[in-house]
Design an enzyme around this catalytic site. Structure first.
Site, mmCIF file in Angstrom:
data_model
loop_
_atom_site.group_PDB
_atom_site.id
_atom_site.type_symbol
_atom_site.label_atom_id
_atom_site.label_comp_id
_atom_site.label_asym_id
_atom_site.label_seq_id
_atom_site.Cartn_x
_atom_site.Cartn_y
_atom_site.Cartn_z
ATOM 1 N N HIS A 65 0.835 -1.214 0.000
ATOM 2 C CA HIS A 65 0.000 0.000 0.000
ATOM 3 C C HIS A 65 0.862 1.253 0.000
ATOM 4 O O HIS A 65 0.447 2.291 -0.524
ATOM 5 C CB HIS A 65 -0.903 0.032 1.246
ATOM 6 C CG HIS A 65 -1.649 -1.238 1.484
ATOM 7 N ND1 HIS A 65 -2.592 -1.715 0.599
ATOM 8 C CD2 HIS A 65 -1.587 -2.150 2.494
ATOM 9 C CE1 HIS A 65 -3.076 -2.856 1.059
ATOM 10 N NE2 HIS A 65 -2.489 -3.142 2.194
ATOM 11 N N HIS A 95 5.347 6.734 6.689
ATOM 12 C CA HIS A 95 5.053 6.293 5.330
ATOM 13 C C HIS A 95 4.500 7.490 4.553
ATOM 14 O O HIS A 95 4.258 8.552 5.136
ATOM 15 C CB HIS A 95 4.025 5.149 5.334
ATOM 16 C CG HIS A 95 2.730 5.559 5.910
ATOM 17 N ND1 HIS A 95 2.459 5.508 7.279
ATOM 18 C CD2 HIS A 95 1.624 6.103 5.330
ATOM 19 C CE1 HIS A 95 1.242 5.973 7.489
ATOM 20 N NE2 HIS A 95 0.713 6.355 6.328
ATOM 21 N N HIS A 97 1.910 9.001 1.086
ATOM 22 C CA HIS A 97 0.812 8.820 0.122
ATOM 23 C C HIS A 97 1.115 9.776 -1.030
ATOM 24 O O HIS A 97 1.558 10.919 -0.785
ATOM 25 C CB HIS A 97 -0.536 9.182 0.751
ATOM 26 C CG HIS A 97 -0.871 8.378 1.965
ATOM 27 N ND1 HIS A 97 -1.629 7.221 1.933
ATOM 28 C CD2 HIS A 97 -0.524 8.566 3.275
ATOM 29 C CE1 HIS A 97 -1.741 6.746 3.173
ATOM 30 N NE2 HIS A 97 -1.069 7.530 3.999
ATOM 31 N N GLU A 107 -3.681 13.307 1.131
ATOM 32 C CA GLU A 107 -4.959 12.789 1.641
ATOM 33 C C GLU A 107 -5.804 13.944 2.178
ATOM 34 O O GLU A 107 -6.931 14.167 1.730
ATOM 35 C CB GLU A 107 -4.691 11.743 2.728
ATOM 36 C CG GLU A 107 -3.890 10.548 2.194
ATOM 37 C CD GLU A 107 -4.182 9.262 2.893
ATOM 38 O OE1 GLU A 107 -3.898 9.148 4.098
ATOM 39 O OE2 GLU A 107 -4.743 8.367 2.235
ATOM 40 N N HIS A 120 3.158 10.703 6.701
ATOM 41 C CA HIS A 120 2.517 10.406 7.990
ATOM 42 C C HIS A 120 3.512 9.766 8.947
ATOM 43 O O HIS A 120 4.039 8.687 8.669
ATOM 44 C CB HIS A 120 1.334 9.459 7.778
ATOM 45 C CG HIS A 120 0.189 10.099 7.068
ATOM 46 N ND1 HIS A 120 -0.776 9.388 6.398
ATOM 47 C CD2 HIS A 120 -0.145 11.414 6.916
ATOM 48 C CE1 HIS A 120 -1.661 10.225 5.874
ATOM 49 N NE2 HIS A 120 -1.294 11.458 6.177
ATOM 50 N N THR A 200 -6.432 6.292 7.708
ATOM 51 C CA THR A 200 -6.953 6.606 6.369
ATOM 52 C C THR A 200 -6.923 5.381 5.451
ATOM 53 O O THR A 200 -7.242 5.469 4.268
ATOM 54 C CB THR A 200 -6.128 7.722 5.692
ATOM 55 O OG1 THR A 200 -4.793 7.220 5.464
ATOM 56 C CG2 THR A 200 -6.092 8.974 6.539
ATOM 57 N N THR A 201 -6.532 4.232 6.025
ATOM 58 C CA THR A 201 -6.628 2.973 5.277
ATOM 59 C C THR A 201 -7.324 1.962 6.172
ATOM 60 O O THR A 201 -7.341 2.113 7.397
ATOM 61 C CB THR A 201 -5.230 2.389 4.938
ATOM 62 O OG1 THR A 201 -4.612 1.919 6.147
ATOM 63 C CG2 THR A 201 -4.342 3.419 4.268
HETATM 64 N N1 LIG Z 1 -2.471 6.475 6.799
HETATM 65 S S1 LIG Z 1 -2.508 6.426 8.386
HETATM 66 O O1 LIG Z 1 -1.390 7.193 8.938
HETATM 67 O O2 LIG Z 1 -3.844 6.838 8.851
HETATM 68 C C1 LIG Z 1 -2.275 4.758 8.929
HETATM 69 C C2 LIG Z 1 -1.343 4.481 9.941
HETATM 70 C C3 LIG Z 1 -1.171 3.153 10.373
HETATM 71 C C4 LIG Z 1 -1.925 2.135 9.791
HETATM 72 C C5 LIG Z 1 -1.724 0.696 10.238
HETATM 73 C C6 LIG Z 1 -2.790 0.318 11.256
HETATM 74 C C7 LIG Z 1 -2.690 -1.139 11.623
HETATM 75 C C8 LIG Z 1 -3.777 -1.463 12.659
HETATM 76 O O3 LIG Z 1 -3.699 -2.781 13.062
HETATM 77 C C9 LIG Z 1 -2.847 2.434 8.786
HETATM 78 C C10 LIG Z 1 -3.016 3.756 8.358
HETATM 79 ZN ZN LIG Z 2 -0.966 7.407 5.982
#
Ligand SMILES: NS(=O)(=O)c1ccc(CCCCO)cc1
Ligand SMILES: [Zn+2]
Length: 262
Positions: A65, A95, A97, A107, A120, A200-201
């Protein structure tokens, strides 16, 4: 729990995530469009303090992803504190996006306008919860520091990350990534917006205190293009899919207020 059944394509993208993750239609989903004139100045909000100087980066990986840099989070060696946070939250990973060539991929948007990419930095509340997994399911479990990327000159330090991307081209690949301090990715100003939202995922848990820095950092189109050589698919899969447009569009604010530091 079986493997990931979601993605960013037509058949498995954000518009159908609610089928397997009904919370996608919830009341504190992320990202959101931030309308500066409608944010509320909160003078009780202190400065946000990222304290990463004793951080230990471990590896960089492609999870199908995004590209993720993980950190040692067994103690409080690297935390974020202050601002809306009641206690320090431990840095777990960061990570990105991003979009396709010539397309925005942030995002969150600001006044309906997107940025080219969004970084993020994911932190968890180790004072109240015993693991990231447990924290990720709790309303005050996570804090994500979001940084907008805009295109311009080369970013002085981003090459350290882009130079490693060839090692993690395919889903499931991971390689050592030591001695990287994400402090070098912060803009000069730490003025921020903050609101209560979600991952957000998938699994889209409503467990995130979002802290978005108002000042973007600048990266070059060439550096950004390196991210697009990554692939969503594993090496052995027949279908080759370039990793791009791995962003969820803004979700309804549902009455939430976005607060603004000074
Ligand atoms: N795009 S984000 O920063 O919101 C984000 C951060 C971390 C995860 C992983 C979550 C795993 C839960 O077991 C998924 C999304
Ligand atoms: Zn993210």
């Amino acid at each position: 729990m079986t493997g990931c059944n979601w993605g960013y394509g037509k058949e498995d993208g954000p518009s159908v995530w609610h089928k397997n993750y009904p919370i996608a239609l919830g009341k504190r989903q992320s990202p959101v469009d931030i309308i500066p004139d409608e944010t509320v100045r909160d003078f009780s909000l202190g400065p946000i303090v990222p304290d990463y100087d004793r951080c230990t980066s471990v590896n960089i990986s492609n999870n199908g992803h995004s590209v993720v840099v993980e950190f040692v989070d067994c103690d409080d060696r690297s935390v974020i504190r202050g601002g809306p946070l009641d206690n320090p939250y431990r840095l777990k990973q960061f990570h990105f996006h991003w979009g396709g060539k010539g397309h925005d991929g942030s995002e969150h948007t600001v006044g309906g306008v997107g940025y080219t990419s969004e970084l993020h930095l994911v932190h968890w509340n180790a004072i109240k919860y015993r693991s990231f997994r447990e924290a990720s399911k709790s309303s005050d479990g996570l804090a994500v520091l979001g940084i907008f990327l805009e295109t311009g000159d080369d970013h002085r330090w981003l090459h350290v990350i882009t130079d490693a991307l060839y090692m993690v081209k395919y889903k499931g690949s991971v390689t050592d990534f030591k001695d990287f301090n994400p402090r070098c990715l912060l803009p000069s100003s730490l003025h921020y917006w903050t609101y209560l939202g979600s991952l957000t995922t998938p699994p889209l848990y409503e467990s995130v205190t979002w802290i978005l820095l108002k000042e973007p950092i600048t990266v070059s189109e060439r550096q950004l293009a390196m991210f697009r050589m990554l692939q969503f698919n594993a090496e052995e899969e027949d279908e080759r899919m370039r990793m791009e447009n791995n962003f969820r569009p803004p979700q309804p604010l549902e009455g939430r207020t976005v607060l603004s530091s000074n």
